[in-house]
Scaffold this motif. Structure first.
Motif, PDB file in Angstrom:
ATOM      1  N   PHE A  36      19.542  -8.052  28.085  1.00  0.00           N
ATOM      2  CA  PHE A  36      18.234  -7.867  28.692  1.00  0.00           C
ATOM      3  C   PHE A  36      18.430  -6.991  29.923  1.00  0.00           C
ATOM      4  O   PHE A  36      19.542  -6.826  30.414  1.00  0.00           O
ATOM      5  CB  PHE A  36      17.638  -9.214  29.120  1.00  0.00           C
ATOM      6  N   ARG A  37      17.336  -6.484  30.442  1.00  0.00           N
ATOM      7  CA  ARG A  37      17.420  -5.736  31.700  1.00  0.00           C
ATOM      8  C   ARG A  37      16.195  -6.041  32.539  1.00  0.00           C
ATOM      9  O   ARG A  37      15.137  -6.387  32.033  1.00  0.00           O
ATOM     10  CB  ARG A  37      17.550  -4.240  31.439  1.00  0.00           C
ATOM     11  N   GLN A  38      16.388  -5.872  33.841  1.00  0.00           N
ATOM     12  CA  GLN A  38      15.298  -6.115  34.779  1.00  0.00           C
ATOM     13  C   GLN A  38      15.298  -5.034  35.841  1.00  0.00           C
ATOM     14  O   GLN A  38      16.261  -4.913  36.617  1.00  0.00           O
ATOM     15  CB  GLN A  38      15.420  -7.497  35.413  1.00  0.00           C
ATOM     16  N   GLU A  43       9.421  -7.579  34.952  1.00  0.00           N
ATOM     17  CA  GLU A  43       9.970  -8.751  34.287  1.00  0.00           C
ATOM     18  C   GLU A  43      11.230  -8.376  33.505  1.00  0.00           C
ATOM     19  O   GLU A  43      11.442  -7.223  33.153  1.00  0.00           O
ATOM     20  CB  GLU A  43       8.927  -9.357  33.340  1.00  0.00           C
ATOM     21  N   ARG A  44      12.033  -9.402  33.251  1.00  0.00           N
ATOM     22  CA  ARG A  44      13.225  -9.191  32.440  1.00  0.00           C
ATOM     23  C   ARG A  44      12.801  -8.820  31.009  1.00  0.00           C
ATOM     24  O   ARG A  44      11.958  -9.487  30.417  1.00  0.00           O
ATOM     25  CB  ARG A  44      14.077 -10.461  32.440  1.00  0.00           C
ATOM     26  N   TYR A  92      21.618  -7.776  31.964  1.00  0.00           N
ATOM     27  CA  TYR A  92      22.129  -9.133  31.815  1.00  0.00           C
ATOM     28  C   TYR A  92      22.528  -9.392  30.358  1.00  0.00           C
ATOM     29  O   TYR A  92      21.784  -9.022  29.445  1.00  0.00           O
ATOM     30  CB  TYR A  92      21.067 -10.153  32.194  1.00  0.00           C
ATOM     31  N   ALA A 105      13.447 -14.005  26.738  1.00  0.00           N
ATOM     32  CA  ALA A 105      14.484 -14.531  27.615  1.00  0.00           C
ATOM     33  C   ALA A 105      14.568 -16.061  27.565  1.00  0.00           C
ATOM     34  O   ALA A 105      15.661 -16.628  27.643  1.00  0.00           O
ATOM     35  CB  ALA A 105      14.244 -14.052  29.036  1.00  0.00           C
ATOM     36  N   TRP A 111      23.426 -17.225  30.737  1.00  0.00           N
ATOM     37  CA  TRP A 111      23.231 -15.875  31.255  1.00  0.00           C
ATOM     38  C   TRP A 111      24.415 -15.448  32.106  1.00  0.00           C
ATOM     39  O   TRP A 111      25.004 -16.274  32.844  1.00  0.00           O
ATOM     40  CB  TRP A 111      21.963 -15.819  32.107  1.00  0.00           C
ATOM     41  N   GLY A 114      24.726 -10.292  35.681  1.00  0.00           N
ATOM     42  CA  GLY A 114      24.069  -8.996  35.736  1.00  0.00           C
ATOM     43  C   GLY A 114      24.979  -7.907  36.252  1.00  0.00           C
ATOM     44  O   GLY A 114      25.858  -8.144  37.090  1.00  0.00           O
TER      45      GLY A 114
END
Length: 121
Positions: A36-38, A43-44, A92, A105, A111, A114
C-alpha cells in the motif's frame, strides 16, 4: 510477526526502484502479501498484492509495478518502473493470514513501518 520494508529513496521521474519487505515468521508462505502507499494528506491506498502460492498478482494500476515473493527468503518485492512524481508516498508492506487477496487496508493483519519513495520531476 514483524515486517521490515526497505528500498525506498529519491529517484528522478522515469526511474526505477525495488522495494523489499522481509517478514519474521516461520509460516511466510501462508500469508497473502500486499503493498500500500500513503501520500501526504491522502488515505492509504492499495498498490499490489500476491496470493499465498505466488501464482496470482493484483494491481491497482497494471503496467508499471510488479509484485513478487521469495518464500525461501521470507521476502516480498515491489519492482517499480517508469516512476512518476505522483508515485511519491510512504510505501507499506502488509500481510494477511487468511485465504483470498484483499484490496482494502483493514483486511490486513500486520504492517511494516513504511519506506519513503520520492520521485522528482
Amino acid at each position: 510477526v514483524q515486517l521490515q520494508a526497505s528500498g525506498g529513496g529519491l529517484v528522478q521521474a522515469g526511474g526505477s526502484l525495488r522495494l523489499s519487505c522481509e517478514v519474521s515468521t516461520r509460516t511466510f508462505s501462508s500469508y497473502v502479501m500486499a503493498w500500500f502507499r500513503q501520500a501526504p494528506g491522502k488515505e492509504r491506498a492499495f498498490v499490489a498484492a500476491i496470493d499465498r502460492a505466488g501464482g496470482s498478482t493484483y494491481y491497482a494500476e497494471p503496467g508499471r509495478f510488479t509484485i513478487s515473493r521469495d518464500d525461501a527468503k521470507n521476502t516480498v518485492y515491489l519492482q517499480m518502473n517508469g516512476l512518476k512524481p505522483e508515485d511519491t508516498a510512504v510505501y507499506y508492506c502488509a500481510s494477511r493470514f487468511r485465504t483470498g487477496v484483499a484490496r482494502t487496508a483493514v483486511a490486513y493483519d500486520y504492517w511494516g513501518q513504511g519506506t519513503q519513495v520520492t520521485v522528482s520531476s
